[in-house]
Scaffold this motif. Structure first.
Motif, mmCIF file in Angstrom:
data_model
loop_
_atom_site.group_PDB
_atom_site.id
_atom_site.type_symbol
_atom_site.label_atom_id
_atom_site.label_comp_id
_atom_site.label_asym_id
_atom_site.label_seq_id
_atom_site.Cartn_x
_atom_site.Cartn_y
_atom_site.Cartn_z
ATOM 1 N N GLU A 45 -7.574 6.551 6.213
ATOM 2 C CA GLU A 45 -7.885 7.989 6.109
ATOM 3 C C GLU A 45 -8.335 8.550 7.459
ATOM 4 O O GLU A 45 -7.838 9.583 7.918
ATOM 5 C CB GLU A 45 -9.025 8.236 5.117
ATOM 6 N N LEU A 91 -10.596 5.721 -7.970
ATOM 7 C CA LEU A 91 -10.109 6.731 -7.019
ATOM 8 C C LEU A 91 -9.450 7.906 -7.747
ATOM 9 O O LEU A 91 -9.690 9.073 -7.418
ATOM 10 C CB LEU A 91 -9.116 6.072 -6.052
ATOM 11 N N LEU A 93 -1.856 9.729 -2.565
ATOM 12 C CA LEU A 93 -2.193 10.512 -3.762
ATOM 13 C C LEU A 93 -1.423 11.833 -3.736
ATOM 14 O O LEU A 93 -0.890 12.278 -4.758
ATOM 15 C CB LEU A 93 -3.697 10.798 -3.809
ATOM 16 N N GLY A 113 -2.443 -2.735 -3.148
ATOM 17 C CA GLY A 113 -3.801 -2.988 -2.686
ATOM 18 C C GLY A 113 -4.610 -1.714 -2.509
ATOM 19 O O GLY A 113 -5.743 -1.612 -2.953
ATOM 20 N N TYR A 114 -4.008 -0.727 -1.848
ATOM 21 C CA TYR A 114 -4.735 0.518 -1.663
ATOM 22 C C TYR A 114 -3.798 1.712 -1.507
ATOM 23 O O TYR A 114 -2.625 1.558 -1.167
ATOM 24 C CB TYR A 114 -5.725 0.443 -0.491
ATOM 25 N N ILE A 115 -4.359 2.891 -1.807
ATOM 26 C CA ILE A 115 -3.627 4.149 -1.721
ATOM 27 C C ILE A 115 -4.529 5.128 -0.979
ATOM 28 O O ILE A 115 -5.696 5.279 -1.344
ATOM 29 C CB ILE A 115 -3.324 4.726 -3.125
ATOM 30 N N ASP A 116 -4.015 5.782 0.050
ATOM 31 C CA ASP A 116 -4.853 6.771 0.733
ATOM 32 C C ASP A 116 -4.567 8.171 0.182
ATOM 33 O O ASP A 116 -3.754 8.340 -0.734
ATOM 34 C CB ASP A 116 -4.696 6.683 2.255
ATOM 35 N N SER A 117 -5.225 9.175 0.760
ATOM 36 C CA SER A 117 -5.094 10.522 0.201
ATOM 37 C C SER A 117 -3.674 11.066 0.357
ATOM 38 O O SER A 117 -3.227 11.864 -0.464
ATOM 39 C CB SER A 117 -6.104 11.465 0.858
ATOM 40 N N ILE A 136 0.553 4.724 1.695
ATOM 41 C CA ILE A 136 -0.255 5.465 2.668
ATOM 42 C C ILE A 136 0.622 6.425 3.464
ATOM 43 O O ILE A 136 1.827 6.516 3.232
ATOM 44 C CB ILE A 136 -1.024 4.512 3.621
ATOM 45 N N VAL A 137 -0.014 7.060 4.413
ATOM 46 C CA VAL A 137 0.660 8.098 5.187
ATOM 47 C C VAL A 137 1.930 7.582 5.880
ATOM 48 O O VAL A 137 2.898 8.318 6.039
ATOM 49 C CB VAL A 137 -0.344 8.706 6.199
ATOM 50 N N GLN A 173 0.832 -1.199 0.000
ATOM 51 C CA GLN A 173 0.000 0.000 0.000
ATOM 52 C C GLN A 173 0.865 1.247 0.000
ATOM 53 O O GLN A 173 2.024 1.201 0.421
ATOM 54 C CB GLN A 173 -0.955 0.023 1.205
ATOM 55 N N GLU A 226 -9.115 -1.733 -10.727
ATOM 56 C CA GLU A 226 -10.350 -1.002 -11.023
ATOM 57 C C GLU A 226 -10.686 0.013 -9.915
ATOM 58 O O GLU A 226 -11.094 1.145 -10.188
ATOM 59 C CB GLU A 226 -11.497 -2.013 -11.159
ATOM 60 N N ASP A 227 -10.504 -0.399 -8.658
ATOM 61 C CA ASP A 227 -10.826 0.492 -7.541
ATOM 62 C C ASP A 227 -9.880 1.702 -7.509
ATOM 63 O O ASP A 227 -10.314 2.829 -7.253
ATOM 64 C CB ASP A 227 -10.729 -0.265 -6.206
ATOM 65 N N LEU A 228 -8.608 1.451 -7.742
ATOM 66 C CA LEU A 228 -7.638 2.556 -7.733
ATOM 67 C C LEU A 228 -7.884 3.498 -8.913
ATOM 68 O O LEU A 228 -7.782 4.719 -8.779
ATOM 69 C CB LEU A 228 -6.207 2.019 -7.765
ATOM 70 N N GLN A 233 -10.620 -5.267 1.260
ATOM 71 C CA GLN A 233 -9.281 -4.951 0.748
ATOM 72 C C GLN A 233 -9.142 -3.471 0.403
ATOM 73 O O GLN A 233 -8.135 -2.850 0.732
ATOM 74 C CB GLN A 233 -8.981 -5.802 -0.497
#
Lengths: 111, 149
Positions: free
Chosen positions: B61, A88, A59, A52-56, A22-23, A20, A83-85, B52
């Motif tokens: 967040e 976003l 970004l 898997g995921y990226i937070d603000s 993230i912060v 991921q 698709e989810d990213l 996920q």
């Protein structure tokens, strides 16, 4: 989570984000890319195929790096968003700020 | 990270599973706290894909906002996370010890003049990741609802 940095035969710096963005780890990514900029790198691809995921904050660091690289006369491209990213990036309108391709190969070809 | 995170899990017979975690006010705890909760989240209301992406991102967040803007990185303050897992939804409560804020004061990060700003997307992203975002009156506690699916 980890980052890999490789340079291809044309000098393009390819950064892989495993896990991921993230912060808690964004500064690590920022420093790796800035080190490559200081080392003369101009063309960059950040590959999110294994992300898997990226937070603000994640970004935000991409926005900051994009500005920095453009100021140095370089170019930053993103690829491998699931698709989810992708959604976003569209929601935040950051898809208008970055060149985004489906695969790393497409990103490299586009330079 | 110097403090070990200790997740508490309550599974009352016939009732909602509840997970709770106290997190120190340092951003390095965000990733580990999110993983600790996400892997313990019982399957059921949320699909693996929503856990996920939506659940993990929303928790990251809300927790980062609480640490940075709520508790202002004060090592003497904690962020309390409570997750209620019901049949129809997962409700995620994140509470800091700060003075709160007014969500209406946060500008739209997709405005052309804000697009290249590094910060300011957290609340906007949160609102799109979950089905409902509700702050308490003071503005130091948020409840995020992800309906089953």
């Amino acid at each position: 989570m980890s980052f890999s940095v490789k340079k291809d035969k044309h000098g393009v710096v390819v950064v892989g984000v495993d896990g991921q963005l993230i912060v808690g780890n964004r500064q690590e990514l920022k420093q790796k890319v800035l080190d490559a900029v200081d080392g003369g790198g101009k063309k960059f691809v950040i590959d999110f195929t294994k992300t898997g995921y990226i937070d603000s904050s994640g970004l935000g660091v991409l926005v900051s790096l994009s500005k920095k690289i453009r100021e140095q006369g370089g170019d930053l491209r993103l690829c491998g968003l699931n698709e989810d990213l992708q959604t976003l990036f569209e929601l935040t309108k950051l898809d208008t700020l970055f060149a985004i391709t489906r695969t790393p190969e497409e990103a490299l070809t586009a330079f | 990270m110097t403090t070990a995170l200790r997740l508490q899990v309550r599974r009352p017979a016939g009732g909602e599973t509840e997970l709770s975690l106290a997190v120190p006010s340092a951003l390095e705890y965000v990733g580990p706290a999110v993983e600790l909760i996400a892997v313990e989240l019982p399957g059921g209301p949320l699909s693996a894909r929503r856990i996920q992406f939506n659940f993990r991102t929303a928790l990251a967040e809300a927790l980062a906002n609480a640490i940075a803007y709520g508790n202002r990185h004060d090592p003497d303050r904690l962020v309390q996370i409570r997750v209620e897992v019901g049949r129809d939804a997962v409700r995620l409560h994140v509470t800091d010890e700060g003075n709160g804020f007014n969500p209406a004061d946060v500008p739209d990060p997709t405005r052309p003049d804000r697009l290249e700003c590094e910060d300011g997307r957290g609340l906007f992203v949160l609102r799109h990741l979950v089905d409902q975002v509700a702050f308490n009156e003071k503005g130091n506690s948020v409840c995020l609802t992800l309906r089953a699916g």
